[in-house]
Design an enzyme around this catalytic site. Structure first.
Site, PDB file in Angstrom:
ATOM      1  N   HIS A 173      36.833  35.778  36.410  1.00 53.69           N
ATOM      2  CA  HIS A 173      37.046  35.190  35.083  1.00 53.69           C
ATOM      3  C   HIS A 173      38.440  35.512  34.527  1.00 53.69           C
ATOM      4  CE1 HIS A 173      35.457  39.156  33.452  1.00 53.69           C
ATOM      5  NE2 HIS A 173      36.418  38.927  32.569  1.00 53.69           N
TER       6      HIS A 173
ATOM      7  N   ASP B 246      31.834  37.171  40.336  1.00 51.65           N
ATOM      8  CA  ASP B 246      32.937  37.482  39.425  1.00 51.65           C
ATOM      9  C   ASP B 246      34.010  38.343  40.090  1.00 51.65           C
ATOM     10  OD1 ASP B 246      34.333  37.159  37.088  1.00 51.65           O
ATOM     11  OD2 ASP B 246      33.348  38.812  36.032  1.00 51.65           O
TER      12      ASP B 246
ATOM     13  N   SER C 252      38.778  44.159  32.110  1.00 56.88           N
ATOM     14  CA  SER C 252      38.208  43.331  33.173  1.00 56.88           C
ATOM     15  C   SER C 252      39.018  43.417  34.452  1.00 56.88           C
ATOM     16  CB  SER C 252      38.147  41.863  32.744  1.00 56.88           C
ATOM     17  OG  SER C 252      36.928  41.567  32.140  1.00 56.88           O
TER      18      SER C 252
END
Length: 297
Positions: free
Chosen positions: A118, A148, A245
């Site tokens: 993402h 992911d 992230s």
């Protein structure tokens, strides 16, 4: 033609790490334990790292040995942080509509880096900033939205310090961990905590176009992407915030045992509330091996 195939280098990289916009807090439904909380993808800053290797067959490999400088199993937080920070990178992705940031873990000295899918979703340009201040343009080697996980390749770099990958199956509830990254753009930040739970199942994405939330420019496409269900996620109370992230969850031996991906939020609080989630490294390694072999999964 680059060493992994692909075309010309393309346009020059975007200006290195312009002032970041608002930290985005795309929220999703948390499936773990039936808790009525929202889940926010922890994008927007710099990632983490520790030491990993790829075999000559381009498979992801790692050993259980401790990272030099992190002492043997049970190194202090300061020792572990010092050992892993040289492998921390910051990722800035540009789309046609805007941009986002995230973190990454150096897998190879020639610039192969692991991050979250993402973080680089829809990216037309990707720039990487290293711990020593260098920057480089990067390209996406492949991504798997279901897990992911994505790999990118920083161009025209060498001599990077790869990270050592640990065995996430060996984790136990209560183990001490560090999260390394750049929450809210604060490069090289380190937070500490424990493994709070194992085997969580979380759902990211598929938020129905944002649900009327105030998303920064360029994230509408991401908010509508296919849902990602991560099984066996690691839950930790080490502070994870927007910007983490793709960064690393690190054990006391200085090994990356998870890739930070999401945080639970409550009410109007879009930041850390002590419930964060990481993709187990054993799962991430399998995906990375497939990407290197096939370009995608």
């Amino acid at each position: 033609m680059g060493p992994y195939g692909g075309g010309p280098a393309g346009p020059p990289p975007p200006p290195p790490f312009p002032n970041r916009g608002r930290a985005w807090n795309l929220r999703q439904k948390l499936l773990a334990g039936g808790a009525a909380l929202a889940l926010a993808l922890a994008a927007g800053g710099v990632g983490a790292a520790v030491s990993t290797a790829l075999t000559s067959n381009d498979t992801v490999a790692s050993g259980p040995t401790a990272v030099s400088g992190a002492a043997s199993k049970g190194g202090t937080a300061a020792q572990v942080a010092k050992a892993v920070q040289p492998s921390v990178v910051s990722i800035q992705a540009r789309t046609g509509a805007g941009g986002s940031g995230g973190s990454g873990v150096v897998l190879r000295s020639d610039g192969v880096i692991m991050t979250n899918a993402h973080v680089v979703a829809g990216a037309e340009q990707v720039a990487v900033k290293f711990a020593d201040g260098r920057t480089a343009q990067a390209r996406v080697l492949g991504a798997d939205t279901k897990s992911d996980i994505a790999l990118i390749k920083a161009e025209n770099v060498s001599g990077l310090k790869p990270a050592a990958l640990g065995n996430s199956d060996a984790l136990a509830v209560g183990d001490e961990v560090l999260a390394v990254g750049s929450p809210l753009g604060l490069d090289g930040s380190v937070t500490s905590g424990i493994v709070s739970a194992l085997g969580r199942e979380i759902k990211e994405g598929d938020s129905g176009g944002g649900g009327g939330q105030d998303l920064p420019p360029g994230l509408g496409q991401l908010s509508r992407q296919e849902s990602t269900v991560i099984k066996n996620a690691i839950q930790t109370d080490a502070a994870i915030n927007p910007g983490n992230s793709g960064g690393a969850l690190v054990n006391s031996a200085g090994q990356v045992i998870g890739i930070n991906t999401a945080i639970a939020t409550s009410g109007s609080n879009s930041g850390n509330i002590g419930v964060g989630f990481s993709i187990p490294m054993n799962e991430a390694k399998k995906v990375a091996t497939q990407i290197l072999a096939n370009g995608t999964t």
